[in-house]
Design a protein around this motif. Structure first.
Motif, PDB file in Angstrom:
ATOM      1  N   ALA A  44       0.844  -1.205   0.000  1.00  0.00           N
ATOM      2  CA  ALA A  44       0.000   0.000   0.000  1.00  0.00           C
ATOM      3  C   ALA A  44       0.879   1.254   0.000  1.00  0.00           C
ATOM      4  CB  ALA A  44      -0.933   0.002   1.206  1.00  0.00           C
ATOM      5  N   VAL A  45       1.955   1.223   0.769  1.00  0.00           N
ATOM      6  CA  VAL A  45       2.897   2.352   0.787  1.00  0.00           C
ATOM      7  C   VAL A  45       3.465   2.568  -0.616  1.00  0.00           C
ATOM      8  CG1 VAL A  45       5.144   3.153   1.655  1.00  0.00           C
ATOM      9  CG2 VAL A  45       3.492   2.106   3.230  1.00  0.00           C
ATOM     10  N   GLU A  46       3.867   1.480  -1.271  1.00  0.00           N
ATOM     11  CA  GLU A  46       4.435   1.575  -2.615  1.00  0.00           C
ATOM     12  C   GLU A  46       3.405   2.124  -3.612  1.00  0.00           C
ATOM     13  OE1 GLU A  46       6.161  -1.389  -6.136  1.00  0.00           O
ATOM     14  OE2 GLU A  46       5.871  -2.188  -4.117  1.00  0.00           O
ATOM     15  N   ALA A  47       2.176   1.610  -3.555  1.00  0.00           N
ATOM     16  CA  ALA A  47       1.135   2.052  -4.484  1.00  0.00           C
ATOM     17  C   ALA A  47       0.821   3.539  -4.300  1.00  0.00           C
ATOM     18  CB  ALA A  47      -0.127   1.213  -4.298  1.00  0.00           C
ATOM     19  N   MET A  48       0.780   3.999  -3.079  1.00  0.00           N
ATOM     20  CA  MET A  48       0.499   5.418  -2.826  1.00  0.00           C
ATOM     21  C   MET A  48       1.692   6.279  -3.221  1.00  0.00           C
ATOM     22  SD  MET A  48      -2.627   5.620  -1.894  1.00  0.00           S
ATOM     23  CE  MET A  48      -2.852   7.231  -1.124  1.00  0.00           C
TER      24      MET A  48
END
Length: 135
Positions: free
Chosen positions: A51-55
């Protein structure tokens, strides 16, 4: 005199993926015009790294966020409470707006699935912003 800011609370089970992405989108799209809270019915150990990477791909940094337990006071203080798969764990107070967003849980999912969840959340947050903030 300025109208008071709306407060929006995002709740998911672990407060590590969906609710963190939603809070990130709302802060990004509404800035300081909305108070943003998030919590989990069973908070995880840390933010979902996918999720951190996608954001991060869309310029929103949620890496320093920490999952936290859903607090009854947060529900009481919120105008809008949005749940994401945590069932009936959220206390109900009269006069609040409640929505349940059915979203895929990004836990254990690959980046392509998490990107789709991120984009679904963005569209929902954009619609929310259009409803709660004056043009």
């Amino acid at each position: 005199m300025n109208a008071p800011k709306s407060t929006v609370l995002f709740v998911c089970v672990h407060n590590a993926g969906r609710s963190q992405m939603a809070a990130g989108w709302l802060r990004h799209l509404a800035g300081d015009r909305v108070e943003v809270l998030s919590g989990g019915s069973a908070p995880g150990e840390g933010i979902n790294p996918v999720a951190v990477e996608a954001m991060h791909e869309v310029g929103i940094d949620i890496a320093a966020n920490t999952p936290r337990a859903l607090a009854t006071d947060d529900v009481r203080a919120s105008d809008v409470v949005i749940t994401m798969g945590c069932g009936d764990a959220c206390p109900i107070f009269p006069g609040k707006r409640y929505e349940d967003w059915e979203l895929t849980d990004p836990a254990g999912q690959g980046i392509d699935t998490v990107r789709a969840v991120r984009d679904d959340i963005k569209a929902r947050v954009e619609a929310l912003v259009a409803e709660i903030l004056p043009a």
